[in-house]
Design an enzyme around this catalytic site. Structure first.
Site, mmCIF file in Angstrom:
data_model
loop_
_atom_site.group_PDB
_atom_site.id
_atom_site.type_symbol
_atom_site.label_atom_id
_atom_site.label_comp_id
_atom_site.label_asym_id
_atom_site.label_seq_id
_atom_site.Cartn_x
_atom_site.Cartn_y
_atom_site.Cartn_z
ATOM 1 N N GLU A 67 0.817 -1.221 0.000
ATOM 2 C CA GLU A 67 0.000 0.000 0.000
ATOM 3 C C GLU A 67 0.852 1.274 0.000
ATOM 4 O O GLU A 67 0.292 2.394 -0.029
ATOM 5 C CB GLU A 67 -0.948 0.011 1.210
ATOM 6 C CG GLU A 67 -2.129 -0.932 1.081
ATOM 7 C CD GLU A 67 -1.785 -2.399 1.224
ATOM 8 O OE1 GLU A 67 -0.919 -2.733 2.075
ATOM 9 O OE2 GLU A 67 -2.341 -3.227 0.461
ATOM 10 N N THR A 95 6.603 -18.104 0.287
ATOM 11 C CA THR A 95 5.668 -17.938 -0.825
ATOM 12 C C THR A 95 6.200 -16.866 -1.778
ATOM 13 O O THR A 95 7.166 -16.170 -1.471
ATOM 14 C CB THR A 95 4.280 -17.484 -0.327
ATOM 15 O OG1 THR A 95 4.382 -16.121 0.085
ATOM 16 C CG2 THR A 95 3.804 -18.335 0.821
ATOM 17 N N HIS A 97 4.721 -14.234 -2.425
ATOM 18 C CA HIS A 97 4.226 -12.937 -1.990
ATOM 19 C C HIS A 97 5.335 -11.889 -2.014
ATOM 20 O O HIS A 97 5.140 -10.757 -2.441
ATOM 21 C CB HIS A 97 3.705 -13.057 -0.546
ATOM 22 C CG HIS A 97 2.286 -12.619 -0.398
ATOM 23 N ND1 HIS A 97 1.242 -13.497 -0.353
ATOM 24 C CD2 HIS A 97 1.749 -11.385 -0.290
ATOM 25 C CE1 HIS A 97 0.107 -12.835 -0.212
ATOM 26 N NE2 HIS A 97 0.390 -11.542 -0.180
ATOM 27 N N PHE A 122 12.456 5.149 -1.995
ATOM 28 C CA PHE A 122 12.201 3.715 -1.753
ATOM 29 C C PHE A 122 12.995 3.272 -0.519
ATOM 30 O O PHE A 122 14.128 2.814 -0.627
ATOM 31 C CB PHE A 122 12.633 2.927 -2.991
ATOM 32 C CG PHE A 122 12.390 1.444 -2.929
ATOM 33 C CD1 PHE A 122 11.123 0.917 -3.126
ATOM 34 C CD2 PHE A 122 13.436 0.567 -2.700
ATOM 35 C CE1 PHE A 122 10.907 -0.458 -3.094
ATOM 36 C CE2 PHE A 122 13.233 -0.811 -2.672
ATOM 37 C CZ PHE A 122 11.961 -1.316 -2.865
HETATM 38 C C1 DLZ Z 1 0.713 -10.178 2.933
HETATM 39 C C2 DLZ Z 1 2.059 -9.657 3.334
HETATM 40 C C3 DLZ Z 1 3.119 -10.547 3.583
HETATM 41 C C4 DLZ Z 1 2.993 -12.031 3.451
HETATM 42 N N1 DLZ Z 1 4.317 -10.099 3.997
HETATM 43 C C5 DLZ Z 1 4.497 -8.762 4.134
HETATM 44 C C6 DLZ Z 1 5.757 -8.271 4.552
HETATM 45 O O1 DLZ Z 1 6.719 -9.002 4.858
HETATM 46 N N2 DLZ Z 1 5.908 -6.914 4.627
HETATM 47 C C7 DLZ Z 1 4.891 -6.033 4.320
HETATM 48 O O2 DLZ Z 1 5.099 -4.824 4.390
HETATM 49 N N3 DLZ Z 1 3.681 -6.495 3.943
HETATM 50 C C8 DLZ Z 1 3.463 -7.816 3.866
HETATM 51 N N4 DLZ Z 1 2.247 -8.299 3.482
HETATM 52 C C9 DLZ Z 1 1.123 -7.333 3.325
HETATM 53 C C10 DLZ Z 1 1.075 -6.636 1.941
HETATM 54 O O3 DLZ Z 1 2.042 -5.606 1.852
HETATM 55 C C11 DLZ Z 1 -0.329 -6.001 1.745
HETATM 56 O O4 DLZ Z 1 -0.629 -5.187 2.840
HETATM 57 C C12 DLZ Z 1 -1.413 -7.055 1.575
HETATM 58 O O5 DLZ Z 1 -1.098 -7.959 0.535
HETATM 59 C C13 DLZ Z 1 -2.772 -6.386 1.262
HETATM 60 O O6 DLZ Z 1 -2.715 -5.665 0.042
#
Ligand code: DLZ
Length: 158
Positions: A67, A95, A97, A122
């Site tokens: 976000e 994952t 992700h 960044f």
């Molecule tokens: C879902 C997720 C995961 C698995 N890991 C992180 C992370 O390590 N650091 C981070 O800032 N955000 C993570 N998120 C959340 C995503 O950034 C995001 O908020 C969700 O996918 C909802 O859009």
């Protein structure tokens, strides 16, 4: 590893521009909040140290690093904001992700910066572990929040 004993925040603070009348927005992800809070403190204190005024720094939280791009856009589109600093920490998991989030936020922040012709920094850590993150958030490798703030200041001088 070559970084084992090195402060990775290796930047020069020579010839920084005057930022006493510049306004900054710091956008911080709430995921891995221990890390991102430390990054935030580093960035905020660095801005003050090099001449920004408290009343010229605003902050906003977003749920996760994904976000940060929209948070940055909401800040950058405000005419009175000169630079935006995005802070987050995405820890490598099992994952995909990690890859999606990192790529999306890097692209998103770049787009916001170019669209609004303003520095959008960044300041997102992408470590393998929580320990590596803390090492870079005020630990043995320095604080990447400080570095993000210095980068914003330097970009205002270009
Ligand atoms: C879902 C997720 C995961 C698995 N890991 C992180 C992370 O390590 N650091 C981070 O800032 N955000 C993570 N998120 C959340 C995503 O950034 C995001 O908020 C969700 O996918 C909802 O859009």
């Amino acid at each position: 590893m070559s970084s084992a004993l090195k402060n990775l925040s290796d930047f020069t603070t020579d010839n920084l521009p005057d930022i006493s009348d510049k306004t900054f927005a710091i956008v911080v992800s709430e995921w891995n909040t221990d890390v991102t809070h430390a990054l935030y403190t580093g960035a905020y204190d660095t801005l003050l140290k090099y001449g920004a005024k408290e009343e010229n720094i605003i902050s906003a939280k977003v749920p996760g690093s994904f976000e940060l791009s929209l948070g940055a856009q909401k800040m950058a589109q405000q005419a009175n904001i000169d630079a935006v600093i995005c802070l987050g920490c995405v820890i490598q998991g099992e994952t995909r992700h990690f890859d999606f989030i990192c790529q999306a936020v890097a692209d998103g922040i770049t787009n916001v910066s170019l669209k609004f012709d303003k520095p959008v920094i960044f300041g997102v850590l992408t470590p393998n572990t929580q320990e590596q993150a803390m090492d870079r958030a005020g630990g043995k490798h320095g604080n990447k929040g400080d570095e993000a703030a210095i980068t914003a200041i330097k970009m205002l001088g270009i």
